[in-house]
Design an enzyme around this catalytic site. Structure first.
Site, PDB file in Angstrom:
ATOM      1  N   LYS A   1      30.576 -27.185 -25.721  1.00  0.00           N
ATOM      2  CA  LYS A   1      29.196 -27.014 -25.236  1.00  0.00           C
ATOM      3  C   LYS A   1      29.134 -27.055 -23.708  1.00  0.00           C
ATOM      4  O   LYS A   1      28.472 -26.235 -23.083  1.00  0.00           O
ATOM      5  CB  LYS A   1      28.282 -28.120 -25.800  1.00  0.00           C
TER       6      LYS A   1
ATOM      7  N   ARG B   1      20.002 -34.870 -30.384  1.00  0.00           N
ATOM      8  CA  ARG B   1      21.123 -35.262 -31.231  1.00  0.00           C
ATOM      9  C   ARG B   1      20.665 -35.919 -32.527  1.00  0.00           C
ATOM     10  O   ARG B   1      21.503 -36.267 -33.355  1.00  0.00           O
ATOM     11  CB  ARG B   1      21.953 -36.272 -30.465  1.00  0.00           C
TER      12      ARG B   1
ATOM     13  N   ARG C   1      41.838 -33.846 -23.992  1.00  0.00           N
ATOM     14  CA  ARG C   1      40.874 -33.556 -22.926  1.00  0.00           C
ATOM     15  C   ARG C   1      40.928 -34.620 -21.829  1.00  0.00           C
ATOM     16  O   ARG C   1      41.100 -35.801 -22.117  1.00  0.00           O
ATOM     17  CB  ARG C   1      39.473 -33.495 -23.531  1.00  0.00           C
TER      18      ARG C   1
ATOM     19  N   ARG D   1      38.477 -40.167 -21.218  1.00  0.00           N
ATOM     20  CA  ARG D   1      37.263 -40.975 -21.371  1.00  0.00           C
ATOM     21  C   ARG D   1      37.481 -42.100 -22.380  1.00  0.00           C
ATOM     22  O   ARG D   1      38.248 -41.951 -23.323  1.00  0.00           O
ATOM     23  CB  ARG D   1      36.107 -40.081 -21.847  1.00  0.00           C
TER      24      ARG D   1
ATOM     25  N   ARG E   1      32.674 -40.707 -33.511  1.00  0.00           N
ATOM     26  CA  ARG E   1      31.732 -39.726 -32.958  1.00  0.00           C
ATOM     27  C   ARG E   1      31.532 -38.557 -33.926  1.00  0.00           C
ATOM     28  O   ARG E   1      30.429 -38.026 -34.051  1.00  0.00           O
ATOM     29  CB  ARG E   1      32.224 -39.210 -31.609  1.00  0.00           C
TER      30      ARG E   1
HETATM   31  P1  AMP Z   1      28.578 -36.527 -24.751  1.00  0.00           P
HETATM   32  O1  AMP Z   1      29.232 -36.432 -23.425  1.00  0.00           O
HETATM   33  O2  AMP Z   1      27.462 -35.545 -24.942  1.00  0.00           O
HETATM   34  O3  AMP Z   1      29.562 -36.492 -25.894  1.00  0.00           O
HETATM   35  O4  AMP Z   1      27.866 -37.966 -24.802  1.00  0.00           O
HETATM   36  C1  AMP Z   1      28.601 -39.146 -24.666  1.00  0.00           C
HETATM   37  C2  AMP Z   1      27.853 -40.308 -25.316  1.00  0.00           C
HETATM   38  O5  AMP Z   1      26.574 -40.488 -24.698  1.00  0.00           O
HETATM   39  C3  AMP Z   1      27.560 -40.130 -26.787  1.00  0.00           C
HETATM   40  O6  AMP Z   1      28.652 -40.477 -27.619  1.00  0.00           O
HETATM   41  C4  AMP Z   1      26.369 -41.073 -26.956  1.00  0.00           C
HETATM   42  O7  AMP Z   1      26.786 -42.427 -26.963  1.00  0.00           O
HETATM   43  C5  AMP Z   1      25.597 -40.862 -25.660  1.00  0.00           C
HETATM   44  N1  AMP Z   1      24.630 -39.748 -25.780  1.00  0.00           N
HETATM   45  C6  AMP Z   1      24.632 -38.583 -25.096  1.00  0.00           C
HETATM   46  N2  AMP Z   1      23.589 -37.813 -25.433  1.00  0.00           N
HETATM   47  C7  AMP Z   1      22.893 -38.506 -26.366  1.00  0.00           C
HETATM   48  C8  AMP Z   1      21.708 -38.235 -27.126  1.00  0.00           C
HETATM   49  N3  AMP Z   1      21.013 -37.080 -26.990  1.00  0.00           N
HETATM   50  N4  AMP Z   1      21.282 -39.183 -28.000  1.00  0.00           N
HETATM   51  C9  AMP Z   1      21.940 -40.367 -28.150  1.00  0.00           C
HETATM   52  N5  AMP Z   1      23.073 -40.674 -27.476  1.00  0.00           N
HETATM   53  C10 AMP Z   1      23.547 -39.757 -26.586  1.00  0.00           C
END
Ligand code: AMP
Length: 211
Positions: free
Chosen positions: A13, A88, A127, A160, A171
């Site tokens: 994404k 999400r 990654r 990360r 996740r």
């Molecule tokens: P990402 O980089 O999008 O994978 O986000 C990393 C982490 O941030 C996720 O595993 C969640 O803990 C938190 N996070 C990001 N976006 C959201 C969202 N829209 N709703 C809830 N948690 C989020």
């Protein structure tokens, strides 16, 4: 354009959003990047989000909607936005719908990147991310020119916390339980476009078709 990018972690994404940004000046809005910046800066928001993020769980809908209500009304969103990692959950999608109605805005589509699980796991474990500018590398397919340092900004490149094997499993489970139902939600809204790849040309063709 105003787009939602849907798909499991590691679907691509962020990479797609960055490429689309170049096209028409739309901004990428990544809730994950916003939260990571808050954690790094040690703000109140960061403190509230840190534990859930590290475990690969979601932070609360209230916290996310608080961020997004403000973010979507900022000046740079006029040209369009690419929502990366938001919404999400179904409550977030409903709250976004209400917010956009209030702002008098319409989404072009919700683009689902439908990528097989084994590809996702391989991508996520290999990654690496720049701690400074967020650029994404891959130890197998796209290593930085100098090991450990970002090609763009010279920042440190790390794995990360939430990209350990255990956190990734969690996740993906969280995605299947809480985020995958959004595919049906956006199908019912008439907004869903699904592509079985994150290959840029194919994704672009699907978007152009839709627009
Ligand atoms: P990402 O980089 O999008 O994978 O986000 C990393 C982490 O941030 C996720 O595993 C969640 O803990 C938190 N996070 C990001 N976006 C959201 C969202 N829209 N709703 C809830 N948690 C989020």
């Amino acid at each position: 354009m105003k787009l939602i990018l849907l798909g499991p972690p590691g679907a691509g994404k962020g990479t797609i959003a960055k490429a689309l940004m170049e096209l028409d000046g739309s901004v990428q809005i990544s809730t994950g990047d916003i939260l990571r910046a808050a954690v790094a800066a040690g703000t109140e928001l960061g403190k509230q989000a840190e534990a859930a993020m590290k475990a690969g769980d979601l932070v609360t809908d209230e916290l996310i909607m608080g961020i997004m209500e403000q973010r979507l009304q900022q000046e740079d969103c006029q040209q369009g936005y690419l929502l990366d990692g938001f919404p999400r959950t179904i409550p977030q999608a409903q709250a976004l719908k209400a917010l956009l109605e209030k702002l008098g805005e319409k989404l072009n589509c919700a683009l689902e990147l439908d990528i097989p699980r084994d590809v996702i796991i391989d991508r996520l474990t290999t990654r690496r991310t720049c701690t400074n500018c967020g650029a994404i590398y891959n130890v197998k397919f796209k290593p930085p020119k100098v090991e450990g340092l970002c090609d763009n900004c010279g920042g440190e490149i790390v794995q990360r916390d939430d990209e350990t094997e255990e956190a990734i499993e969690n996740r993906l489970e969280v995605y299947n339980e809480q985020t995958a139902p959004l595919v049906e939600f956006y199908r019912n809204e008439g907004l869903l476009v699904t592509v079985p790849t994150s290959e840029l040309e194919a994704v672009m063709a699907a978007i152009e078709d839709r627009l």
